[in-house]
Design a protein around this motif. Structure first.
Motif, PDB file in Angstrom:
ATOM      1  N   GLU A   1       0.804  -1.220   0.000  1.00 41.97           N
ATOM      2  CA  GLU A   1       0.000   0.000   0.000  1.00 41.97           C
ATOM      3  C   GLU A   1       0.839   1.274   0.000  1.00 41.97           C
ATOM      4  OE1 GLU A   1      -2.957  -0.005   3.020  1.00 41.97           O
ATOM      5  OE2 GLU A   1      -3.831  -1.933   2.422  1.00 41.97           O
ATOM      6  N   LEU A   2       2.153   1.127  -0.086  1.00 43.87           N
ATOM      7  CA  LEU A   2       3.018   2.297  -0.164  1.00 43.87           C
ATOM      8  C   LEU A   2       3.151   2.730  -1.621  1.00 43.87           C
ATOM      9  CD1 LEU A   2       5.960   1.469   2.280  1.00 43.87           C
ATOM     10  CD2 LEU A   2       3.947   2.876   2.706  1.00 43.87           C
ATOM     11  N   PRO A   3       3.317   4.026  -1.883  1.00 45.34           N
ATOM     12  CA  PRO A   3       3.543   4.485  -3.269  1.00 45.34           C
ATOM     13  C   PRO A   3       4.803   3.831  -3.845  1.00 45.34           C
ATOM     14  CG  PRO A   3       3.032   6.349  -1.832  1.00 45.34           C
ATOM     15  CD  PRO A   3       3.235   5.158  -0.935  1.00 45.34           C
ATOM     16  N   GLN A   4       4.678   3.250  -5.025  1.00 52.76           N
ATOM     17  CA  GLN A   4       5.815   2.568  -5.626  1.00 52.76           C
ATOM     18  C   GLN A   4       6.979   3.520  -5.909  1.00 52.76           C
ATOM     19  OE1 GLN A   4       6.095  -0.834  -6.144  1.00 52.76           O
ATOM     20  NE2 GLN A   4       4.273  -0.779  -4.840  1.00 52.76           N
ATOM     21  N   ALA A   5       6.677   4.792  -6.103  1.00 47.68           N
ATOM     22  CA  ALA A   5       7.727   5.749  -6.410  1.00 47.68           C
ATOM     23  C   ALA A   5       8.680   5.969  -5.243  1.00 47.68           C
ATOM     24  CB  ALA A   5       7.103   7.086  -6.833  1.00 47.68           C
ATOM     25  N   THR A   6       8.227   5.712  -4.002  1.00 51.95           N
ATOM     26  CA  THR A   6       9.059   5.980  -2.832  1.00 51.95           C
ATOM     27  C   THR A   6       9.344   4.741  -1.993  1.00 51.95           C
ATOM     28  OG1 THR A   6       7.122   6.502  -1.473  1.00 51.95           O
ATOM     29  CG2 THR A   6       8.109   8.315  -2.703  1.00 51.95           C
ATOM     30  N   VAL A   7       8.938   3.569  -2.469  1.00 53.31           N
ATOM     31  CA  VAL A   7       8.982   2.383  -1.612  1.00 53.31           C
ATOM     32  C   VAL A   7      10.413   1.970  -1.271  1.00 53.31           C
ATOM     33  CG1 VAL A   7       8.951   0.715  -3.513  1.00 53.31           C
ATOM     34  CG2 VAL A   7       7.982   0.088  -1.291  1.00 53.31           C
ATOM     35  N   ARG A   8      11.373   2.172  -2.202  1.00 55.57           N
ATOM     36  CA  ARG A   8      12.738   1.706  -1.929  1.00 55.57           C
ATOM     37  C   ARG A   8      13.364   2.442  -0.747  1.00 55.57           C
ATOM     38  NH1 ARG A   8      16.061  -0.444  -0.208  1.00 55.57           N
ATOM     39  NH2 ARG A   8      18.036  -1.251  -1.009  1.00 55.57           N
ATOM     40  N   GLU A   9      13.291   3.752  -0.779  1.00 56.45           N
ATOM     41  CA  GLU A   9      13.882   4.527   0.320  1.00 56.45           C
ATOM     42  C   GLU A   9      13.038   4.415   1.587  1.00 56.45           C
ATOM     43  OE1 GLU A   9      16.172   7.068   2.612  1.00 56.45           O
ATOM     44  OE2 GLU A   9      16.625   6.005   0.750  1.00 56.45           O
ATOM     45  N   THR A  10      11.713   4.405   1.444  1.00 55.94           N
ATOM     46  CA  THR A  10      10.837   4.355   2.615  1.00 55.94           C
ATOM     47  C   THR A  10      10.978   3.042   3.362  1.00 55.94           C
ATOM     48  OG1 THR A  10       9.259   5.786   1.457  1.00 55.94           O
ATOM     49  CG2 THR A  10       8.446   4.581   3.366  1.00 55.94           C
TER      50      THR A  10
END
Length: 586
Positions: A112-121
């Motif tokens: 449910e996290l935005p794919q654009a920010t999932v790596r760093e988040t």
């Protein structure tokens, strides 16, 4: 020695705050030094067991603890040595440590996290979750349900006692059947961390890990690791440790520098594009305009990557900046596709040497425009999905918006459909002489909304395409032959013999003319007029346009005049003879 003992030993060795910070910085830097083999060379691809809440929790804690602890010895060796850089052996061990942290991140349900920010988040969330668990009492293994227990459980989830941290079974998707930290738990990890961060650590905790990962210049050290030693990077950052909006001052300076550089590059590309467009032809100018959106498409991901991997912007600031930059990226990509579609259309028209305003040119333009619209919608839906907006919501929004536009622009859409009908059916083309209702002239342009006709008194009449489709169009430009009809008026003193000779002579003139239609010639003496004997002349000319028609008609009429002189007949003009009768007796 167990992992917990190693952590305790490492922390005691590096009790000095400055030395501990240096080692944590190096540990964070080396996460990105490259890939490496797993500690267990025999099973380097073995994932963490997620078949039950017990396996998932123990696997996460073990991977995070070992990933942190395995670097302690390497950090001690580096700190105690006079060397400025890590050795290759030390780098290999550190790579292995952070592979374990990467494995631990996979126990989080990030769907449910935005794919654009999932790596760093995900990296920050994993460290925060470890810090939370380091401050809590984890129940013994036998009290945590295993796979056998969960198989008979009514609810496929387990909650850590005295908390809202929940491990639940994934019901759909590529990881269906696995037990992961639930999306709700993942979403609330920062909230849980804020509530518990001031509590004391339990024995064996990874003390200060998240604070250091959030505020240290580890990403900068990564970029400069072959040039500037990690120790020096730490010393240079010591003077900028104050925090504003949860970001250290050195990071704000870096953000300003990166944004300024990105803005400078985009501004330069915009200026170059405008300059090239002015110097080039229409087609080349359209390709030059493509540089503007492409500059944004290239710069935005680079800036976002620097924020995430180098400056390590975190928290709400990272979410806002990253989502904004990625949103701008997808809008710029849509813009680029739109400009490229127009450039491709103009290139095809130029290559085929079509008239710019011709119907074929318009068809090419509208076909490419429809393709770009479909691609633009696909890009926007994909972008919305990566930014965390449900695709169905975007499609529903586009549908509702399209319906609203359609209702508000019914006439415009009717004209557009009318233009499409004209383009496909081609009742006329550019240059044709047409008559629509009471408007007559040459077609000058067929656009997406209207058709322009230049009348014979040189005005331009713009007619909505929907009205043309609903009207009777007389296309005089498609005539194969052009009719000539006139009446020759001879005087009443013309004899029958001369009349007969004149009629036959006129027929011969028309029949022998190279541009007349031979099977449709009518020259007959058909009426006694009020002041003349009338001869009907009716024939067709095979000419391409009105100018040629007038020239050929003139030639025939001059031959008729010569024939009249030769035979001796005269043309009459309207006259009246008044006879006055007088009575001689008065």
């Amino acid at each position: 020695m167990s992992p917990l003992t190693m952590i305790q030993t490492g922390l005691s060795i590096f009790a000095s705050k400055r030395r501990l910070a240096a080692l944590l910085l190096a540990l964070s830097v080396l996460q990105w030094a490259g890939g490496g083999a797993n500690a267990d060379e025999a099973t380097p691809l073995r994932p963490i067991d997620t078949t039950s809440p017990r396996a998932t929790l123990h696997g996460f804690v073990k991977a995070m603890s070992e990933g942190y602890a395995n670097g302690i010895g390497v950090l001690q060796s580096y700190q105690d040595s006079p060397r400025l850089y890590f050795s290759q052996e030390e780098l290999a061990v550190m790579r292995d440590s952070f592979n374990m942290v990467d494995d631990a991140e996979r126990t989080l349900d990030l769907s449910e996290l935005p794919q654009a920010t999932v790596r760093e988040t995900s990296r920050g969330l994993a460290i925060q979750l470890k810090e939370i668990l380091d401050r809590m009492s984890i129940p013994p293994s036998e009290l945590i349900p295993d796979a056998q227990t969960m198989s008979s459980a009514e609810f496929k989830r387990w909650t850590l006692p005295d908390s809202e941290i929940r491990i639940a079974r994934v019901e759909k998707g590529p990881r269906a059947g696995e037990y992961l930290f639930s999306p709700e738990t993942v979403r609330r990890i920062p909230e849980f961390y804020q509530k518990i961060k001031d509590m004391p650590y339990k024995p064996g905790a990874s003390a200060g890990w998240y604070d250091f990962a959030s505020y240290s210049p580890s990403g900068v050290a990564l970029v400069l690791r072959r040039v500037v030693p990690t120790r020096w990077v730490l010393e240079m950052a010591e003077g900028s440790r104050p925090v504003f909006l949860d970001q250290p001052l050195w990071r704000w300076f870096g953000i300003l520098l990166v944004l300024s550089a990105g803005l400078a590059v985009v501004s330069l590309c915009f200026r170059l594009s405008s300059r090239w467009a002015r110097k080039k032809t229409t087609t080349a100018g359209r390709w030059a305009h493509l540089l503007q959106p492409l500059s944004l498409v290239i710069v935005m991901p680079v800036v976002t990557s620097i924020f995430a991997e180098v400056l390590r912007v975190s928290g709400v600031v990272y979410q806002i900046m990253s989502l904004s930059l990625w949103g701008l990226f997808f809008l710029a990509l849509t813009w680029a596709v739109w400009v490229a579609g127009g450039a491709v259309a103009e290139s095809i028209i130029a290559h085929e040497r079509l008239r710019t305003g011709s119907i074929d040119s318009q068809l090419i333009r509208i076909a490419l425009r429809l393709v770009t619209i479909v691609l633009a919608i696909a890009i926007l839906v994909t972008g919305a999905d990566r930014l965390g907006l449900p695709a169905y919501s975007v499609l529903a929004g586009l549908g509702i918006g399209g319906l609203a536009v359609a209702l508000a622009a019914q006439e415009t859409l009717a004209n557009l459909l009318g233009s499409l009908i004209i383009m496909f059916e081609k009742p006329f083309v550019i240059g044709h002489w047409v008559k629509v209702n009471n408007i007559e002239g040459n077609v000058e342009d067929v656009g997406f909304r209207s058709t322009r006709i230049r009348t014979f008194y040189d005005s331009v009449v713009t007619i909505p395409s929907s009205k043309i489709v609903g009207s009777t169009v007389d296309n005089l430009g498609l005539r194969k032959f052009r009719r000539v009809k006139t009446v020759l008026n001879l005087t009443y003193d013309t004899s029958a013999e001369k009349m007969e000779s004149f009629v036959e002579g006129v027929k011969r003139i028309i029949a022998t003319h190279p541009e007349t239609r031979k099977d449709k010639i009518e020259v007959v003496f058909n009426n006694f007029g009020p002041s003349s004997l009338d001869i009907l002349v009716y024939f067709f000319l095979k000419v391409p346009d009105w100018s040629a028609e007038l020239n050929q008609q003139q030639g025939i009429f001059i031959d008729i005049l010569r024939l009249a002189d030769a035979i001796g007949v005269r043309f009459a003009f309207p006259t009246q003879t008044l006879h006055i009768v007088t009575d001689e007796t008065h």
